[in-house]
Design an enzyme around this catalytic site. Structure first.
Site, short mmCIF file in Angstrom:
data_model
loop_
_atom_site.label_atom_id
_atom_site.label_comp_id
_atom_site.label_asym_id
_atom_site.label_seq_id
_atom_site.Cartn_x
_atom_site.Cartn_y
_atom_site.Cartn_z
N CYS A 15 -36.12 -26.99 -30.19
CA CYS A 15 -35.19 -27.60 -29.22
C CYS A 15 -33.90 -26.80 -29.08
O CYS A 15 -33.65 -26.21 -28.04
CB CYS A 15 -34.88 -29.04 -29.63
SG CYS A 15 -36.29 -30.14 -29.44
N1 NAD Z 1 -41.27 -32.62 -31.24
C1 NAD Z 1 -40.01 -32.96 -31.13
O1 NAD Z 1 -39.35 -33.23 -32.10
C2 NAD Z 1 -39.31 -33.00 -29.79
C3 NAD Z 1 -38.07 -33.64 -29.70
C4 NAD Z 1 -37.45 -33.69 -28.47
C5 NAD Z 1 -38.05 -33.10 -27.37
N2 NAD Z 1 -39.25 -32.48 -27.49
C6 NAD Z 1 -39.84 -31.89 -26.29
O2 NAD Z 1 -41.10 -32.50 -26.04
C7 NAD Z 1 -42.00 -31.53 -25.49
C8 NAD Z 1 -43.26 -31.45 -26.35
O3 NAD Z 1 -42.89 -30.92 -27.62
P1 NAD Z 1 -43.81 -31.14 -28.90
O4 NAD Z 1 -43.05 -30.61 -30.06
O5 NAD Z 1 -44.33 -32.53 -28.95
O6 NAD Z 1 -44.99 -30.14 -28.53
P2 NAD Z 1 -46.37 -29.86 -29.29
O7 NAD Z 1 -46.46 -28.41 -29.52
O8 NAD Z 1 -46.51 -30.79 -30.45
O9 NAD Z 1 -47.45 -30.22 -28.15
C9 NAD Z 1 -47.57 -31.50 -27.60
C10 NAD Z 1 -48.99 -31.66 -27.02
O10 NAD Z 1 -49.18 -30.81 -25.88
C11 NAD Z 1 -50.48 -30.30 -25.90
N3 NAD Z 1 -50.54 -29.07 -25.10
C12 NAD Z 1 -50.09 -27.85 -25.46
N4 NAD Z 1 -50.28 -26.97 -24.45
C13 NAD Z 1 -50.86 -27.66 -23.44
C14 NAD Z 1 -51.32 -27.31 -22.13
N5 NAD Z 1 -51.21 -26.04 -21.68
N6 NAD Z 1 -51.87 -28.29 -21.36
C15 NAD Z 1 -51.98 -29.54 -21.82
N7 NAD Z 1 -51.59 -29.92 -23.05
C16 NAD Z 1 -51.04 -29.00 -23.85
C17 NAD Z 1 -50.73 -30.07 -27.39
O11 NAD Z 1 -52.11 -30.00 -27.67
C18 NAD Z 1 -50.09 -31.31 -28.00
O12 NAD Z 1 -51.00 -32.39 -28.04
C19 NAD Z 1 -41.24 -30.22 -25.40
O13 NAD Z 1 -40.70 -30.10 -24.11
C20 NAD Z 1 -40.13 -30.41 -26.42
O14 NAD Z 1 -39.00 -29.62 -26.11
C21 NAD Z 1 -39.90 -32.43 -28.67
#
Ligand code: NAD
Length: 341
Positions: A183
């Site tokens: 992030c």
């Molecule tokens: N994890 C956190 O703590 C957090 C906190 C705040 C914001 N975010 C935001 O949330 C979003 C997701 O982050 P995350 O850490 O959960 O990601 P992640 O890497 O855990 O992926 C989330 C999901 O997306 C799927 N995925 C990946 N590529 C894909 C594609 N091309 N098509 C379809 N599905 C796909 C993955 O298989 C997974 O199930 C990001 O924008 C991140 O900045 C995350």
């Protein structure tokens, strides 16, 4: 349907929306009348309306705000936070239309305690980037201050503890070995990228990035100085990095500052190992860094132990008691053998 896929940066530092685009296509193909689609991925203001909406409409043949509802609600999960989870962290929600917003709010009210509607999509998108940019800039401010405080023989942590007693107008941020995770070092670039398209530069973000990116090199310099005072070169010294994830009490290594630090120390001839109960494998430049197990280790053979992330499991175990020399970048330890960042 909720879209929450990764939003990384491309090699050239610009937003990589590939996952959002492909997820939007799949969702669009499966849309029906009355569906609700919410984008949760962190991204620049305008993505939901200008990028996701046209794909959904094209794939489904339906119209957003008329046939189906479209909203944006930032993910606010803080990994490792035992106090705040999905339910008790207020959820910001913005809709394409007022009706879209209401429908999305009703959906989230079923799973979170407090829902915070915004006046539109872009305000909800910006709210997330505002939160991350605020942290990014203030952490960088502390990192920059840490460097001159050391020169001035001031314990910055002590000063922060004093400042935070002010009941208004101050929020404590802390210095560290550099910012990591998916992030803080990434998301503000989404905002600076879109600001650039207007012909401006978002200088606070660029400066914060520059300051915090230099921290691993600064920590390497401090390790070198500490070893030098003990009459030893980095070359050939055994150096133990404690906590190589990007923050305490979690295993996530994405963008961890431990990696550039380990890389730099190795290039100087240091013999780097790591201790981290949350991390089973730490690879730097395709090389597996030797892992030290916490169970039965005596740290007296290490020239220097460097605390990067103060995992509770390590700090409370007493394992650091046998370390002859500690550089603590977390401001957690004190004592004769300890030097703080
Ligand atoms: N994890 C956190 O703590 C957090 C906190 C705040 C914001 N975010 C935001 O949330 C979003 C997701 O982050 P995350 O850490 O959960 O990601 P992640 O890497 O855990 O992926 C989330 C999901 O997306 C799927 N995925 C990946 N590529 C894909 C594609 N091309 N098509 C379809 N599905 C796909 C993955 O298989 C997974 O199930 C990001 O924008 C991140 O900045 C995350």
């Amino acid at each position: 349907m909720v879209i929450c896929v990764p939003t990384p940066l491309s090699d050239d530092g610009t937003p990589d929306l590939a996952a959002v685009l492909s997820a939007a296509r799949s969702v669009g193909r499966n849309l029906s009348q009355e569906s609700l689609v919410v984008l949760e991925s962190t991204t620049y203001p305008g993505t939901t309306d200008d990028v996701v909406r046209p794909i959904l409409e094209e794939e489904s043949g339906l119209t957003a705000g008329v046939d189906f509802s479209l909203a944006y609600s930032p993910e606010r999960i803080d990994p490792g936070n035992e106090e705040f989870g999905l339910r008790n962290t207020p959820k910001v929600v913005g809709g394409l239309t007022a009706e879209c917003g209401e429908k999305a709010c009703a959906f989230y009210r079923e799973i979170v305690d407090v829902v915070v509607p915004t006046s539109g999509l872009r305000e909800a998108e910006l709210a997330k980037l505002l939160e991350n940019t605020y942290r990014h800039v203030n952490i960088a401010l502390m990192n920059e201050m840490a460097i001159f405080c050391h020169e001035m023989e001031i314990d910055l942590w002590s000063a922060i503890d004093a400042a935070r007693t002010k009941p208004f107008g101050f929020q404590a941020f802390y210095p560290g070995p550099g910012v990591g995770g998916h992030c803080i070092p990434i998301d503000p670039n989404y905002l600076s990228w879109v600001v650039r398209s207007l012909g401006f530069r978002f200088r606070f973000v660029e400066l914060a990035q520059e300051v915090s990116e230099r921290m691993p090199a600064y920590v390497a310099k401090r390790i070198q100085d500490a070893l030098n005072r003990a009459g030893r070169p980095v070359n050939g010294s055994s150096i133990l990095l404690v906590g190589v994830s990007y923050k305490a009490d979690i295993s996530d290594q994405r963008e961890t500052p431990a990696r550039p630090l380990a890389q730099q120390l190795s290039s100087m001839g240091g013999e780097v190992s790591y201790l981290d109960p949350h991390v089973n494998s730490f690879v730097v430049q395709s090389q597996e860094v030797p892992r030290v197990d916490m169970a039965d280790v005596d740290l007296s053979s290490f020239e220097i132990v460097v605390v990067l992330q103060p995992h509770r499991a390590v700090m409370e175990s007493g394992v650091l008691d046998s370390a002859p020399r500690i550089l603590d970048t977390s401001g957690t330890l004190s004592g004769d053998r300890v030097e703080r960042l």
